[in-house]
Design a protein around this motif. Structure first.
Motif, short mmCIF file in Angstrom:
data_model
loop_
_atom_site.label_atom_id
_atom_site.label_comp_id
_atom_site.label_asym_id
_atom_site.label_seq_id
_atom_site.Cartn_x
_atom_site.Cartn_y
_atom_site.Cartn_z
N ARG A 25 11.12 -8.44 -6.22
CA ARG A 25 11.37 -7.07 -5.83
C ARG A 25 12.75 -6.67 -6.73
O ARG A 25 12.53 -5.30 -6.99
N ASP A 26 13.41 -7.35 -6.90
CA ASP A 26 14.77 -7.10 -7.71
C ASP A 26 14.24 -6.48 -9.17
O ASP A 26 14.81 -5.47 -9.82
N ALA A 27 13.43 -7.28 -9.66
CA ALA A 27 12.97 -7.09 -11.07
C ALA A 27 12.27 -5.73 -11.06
O ALA A 27 12.46 -4.97 -11.95
N ALA A 28 11.37 -5.39 -9.96
CA ALA A 28 10.56 -4.40 -9.89
C ALA A 28 11.88 -3.19 -9.68
O ALA A 28 11.41 -1.96 -10.50
N ALA A 29 12.73 -3.29 -9.29
CA ALA A 29 13.69 -2.37 -9.00
C ALA A 29 14.58 -1.90 -10.20
O ALA A 29 14.58 -0.50 -10.56
N ARG A 30 14.57 -2.79 -11.22
CA ARG A 30 15.10 -2.73 -12.51
C ARG A 30 14.18 -1.99 -13.31
O ARG A 30 14.21 -1.00 -14.08
N ALA A 31 12.82 -2.46 -12.98
CA ALA A 31 11.79 -1.69 -14.31
C ALA A 31 11.28 -0.41 -13.80
O ALA A 31 11.05 0.13 -14.83
N ALA A 32 11.41 -0.12 -12.53
CA ALA A 32 11.00 1.08 -12.11
C ALA A 32 11.88 2.20 -11.31
O ALA A 32 11.68 2.12 -10.10
N PRO A 33 13.03 2.39 -12.05
CA PRO A 33 14.09 3.04 -11.24
C PRO A 33 13.47 4.51 -10.71
O PRO A 33 12.63 5.01 -11.16
N GLY A 34 14.07 4.88 -9.35
CA GLY A 34 13.47 6.15 -9.10
C GLY A 34 13.51 7.37 -9.82
O GLY A 34 14.43 7.56 -10.67
N GLY A 35 12.54 8.18 -10.04
CA GLY A 35 12.71 9.39 -10.77
C GLY A 35 12.06 9.10 -12.20
O GLY A 35 11.97 10.11 -12.96
N GLY A 36 12.00 7.68 -12.62
CA GLY A 36 11.40 7.73 -14.09
C GLY A 36 9.97 7.68 -14.32
O GLY A 36 9.21 7.62 -13.40
N ALA A 37 9.38 7.42 -15.43
CA ALA A 37 8.16 7.72 -15.70
C ALA A 37 7.28 6.36 -15.17
O ALA A 37 6.32 6.52 -14.70
N SER A 72 8.39 4.95 -12.56
CA SER A 72 8.19 4.90 -11.06
C SER A 72 7.05 5.91 -10.90
O SER A 72 6.26 5.82 -9.72
N GLY A 73 6.85 6.88 -11.58
CA GLY A 73 5.81 8.04 -11.36
C GLY A 73 4.48 7.17 -11.34
O GLY A 73 3.76 7.66 -10.70
N ALA A 74 4.26 6.52 -12.50
CA ALA A 74 2.98 6.11 -12.71
C ALA A 74 2.69 4.96 -11.70
O ALA A 74 1.40 4.80 -11.34
N ALA A 75 3.79 4.28 -11.11
CA ALA A 75 3.61 3.14 -10.10
C ALA A 75 2.98 3.85 -8.90
O ALA A 75 2.16 3.52 -8.05
N GLN A 76 3.68 5.14 -8.77
CA GLN A 76 3.17 5.91 -7.36
C GLN A 76 1.63 6.38 -7.47
O GLN A 76 1.14 6.23 -6.34
N VAL A 77 1.24 6.70 -8.38
CA VAL A 77 -0.28 7.31 -8.81
C VAL A 77 -0.94 5.87 -8.55
O VAL A 77 -2.03 6.00 -7.71
N CYS A 78 -0.67 4.66 -9.13
CA CYS A 78 -1.48 3.68 -8.80
C CYS A 78 -1.20 3.15 -7.19
O CYS A 78 -2.40 3.02 -6.70
N ALA A 79 -0.20 3.14 -6.69
CA ALA A 79 -0.20 3.10 -5.24
C ALA A 79 -0.97 3.57 -4.41
O ALA A 79 -1.81 3.43 -3.32
N ASP A 80 -1.09 4.94 -4.88
CA ASP A 80 -1.87 6.29 -4.10
C ASP A 80 -3.49 5.71 -4.05
O ASP A 80 -4.24 6.24 -3.40
N LEU A 81 -3.91 5.12 -5.25
CA LEU A 81 -5.26 4.64 -5.17
C LEU A 81 -5.61 3.75 -4.07
O LEU A 81 -6.85 3.67 -3.91
N GLY A 82 -4.77 3.27 -3.56
CA GLY A 82 -5.20 2.25 -2.29
C GLY A 82 -4.98 3.07 -0.87
O GLY A 82 -5.44 2.36 0.06
N GLY A 83 -4.63 4.23 -0.88
CA GLY A 83 -4.63 4.90 0.26
C GLY A 83 -6.05 5.22 0.91
O GLY A 83 -7.10 5.51 0.08
N ALA A 84 -6.17 5.16 2.26
CA ALA A 84 -7.47 5.58 2.77
C ALA A 84 -8.06 6.87 2.49
O ALA A 84 -9.32 6.83 2.29
N LEU A 85 -7.15 7.79 2.41
CA LEU A 85 -7.46 9.37 1.86
C LEU A 85 -8.18 9.16 0.47
O LEU A 85 -8.95 10.36 0.28
N VAL A 86 -8.15 8.26 -0.24
CA VAL A 86 -8.49 8.24 -1.66
C VAL A 86 -9.71 7.24 -1.68
O VAL A 86 -10.71 7.58 -2.06
N ALA A 87 -9.47 5.91 -1.30
CA ALA A 87 -10.19 4.60 -1.56
C ALA A 87 -11.68 4.92 -0.63
O ALA A 87 -12.62 4.74 -1.14
N LEU A 88 -11.55 5.34 0.48
CA LEU A 88 -12.34 5.42 1.49
C LEU A 88 -13.58 6.45 1.05
O LEU A 88 -14.70 6.26 1.30
#
Length: 227
Positions: A38-50, A52-68
């Motif tokens: 968790r701490d390493a992830a916070a350092r690697a993907a600070p809020g508002g950075g590129a 972090s943005g890419a991570a958000q897109v990846c996380a959204d692929l697991g949402g029910a509105l996308v995957a199902l």
């Protein structure tokens, strides 16, 4: 005596899920890795950075509105092409497995998320629903593609190269979803890994059911042809 590969894989997945669930229940030492990640992830993907943005897109692929919807469209397409309801049945069972298995586990474990905030009305973070949804949706699609229907000519697995691409695509997408959830701080790493193990067990069950349903359809077709 040699243990079949499928039996060994199922046993390994079940043991991994049991181990992680036990560690979460007793707040075991294995969870120290969660804090470090968790701490390493916070350092690697600070809020508002590129990142972090890419991570958000990846996380959204697991949402029910996308995957199902992706699962439903793919299963319906395969069902129409193969003239069988089996893909739709397996896709429906795959989609129902998430609320049927994950939500009760969340209630029982009641695990607090990486941000440490009180759960409130939220059931809990273990196991990860987004991870399970992605693993089952994209994994089921890969399974349906690899295992061809009874009307395929010939009735055999899909060509090896295409099957490998389908499986590889599902694996890559799920790795991206898991990484995105951890990098964005939405889930602990063990939440993600546990959902992968649980989804793997469900996929093995769906594969066995698909084989049985396919065999019954073939037998029914043979009996109809004999009349």
């Amino acid at each position: 005596m040699r243990v079949p590969a499928h039996a060994a894989a199922v046993t390994a997945l079940a043991a991994l899920f049991a181990l992680l669930t036990w560690q979460v229940a007793v707040d075991g030492p294995l969870l120290r890795a969660d804090t470090a990640l968790r701490d390493a992830a916070a350092r690697a993907a600070p809020g508002g950075g590129a990142v972090s943005g890419a991570a958000q897109v990846c996380a959204d692929l697991g949402g029910a509105l996308v995957a199902l919807p992706v699962l439903a469209f793919g299963a319906c397409l395969l069902g129409v092409r193969r003239r069988t309801p089996v893909p739709a049945v397996l896709a429906a069972l795959s989609a129902l497995a998430v609320p049927a298995l994950v939500l009760p586990l969340k209630e029982v474990c009641a695990r607090v998320g990486p941000d440490g905030a009180p759960l409130g009305e939220y059931a809990g973070y273990y196991p990860s629903g987004h991870t399970a949804t992605a693993a089952l949706a994209y994994g089921t699609l890969a399974l349906l593609y690899v295992r061809r229907g009874p009307r395929a000519a010939p009735s055999s697995p899909a060509p090896r190269s295409r099957a490998e691409y389908a499986v590889a695509a599902a694996v890559v997408v799920n790795l991206c979803v898991g990484a995105g959830l951890v990098l964005r701080g939405y889930h602990w790493a063990t939440d993600v890994v546990a959902s992968w193990a649980l989804a793997g067990l469900v996929l093995y069950a769906l594969a066995a059911l698909g084989d049985r349903l396919g065999a019954r359809r073939e037998q029914a077709g043979e009996r109809a042809g004999e009349r």
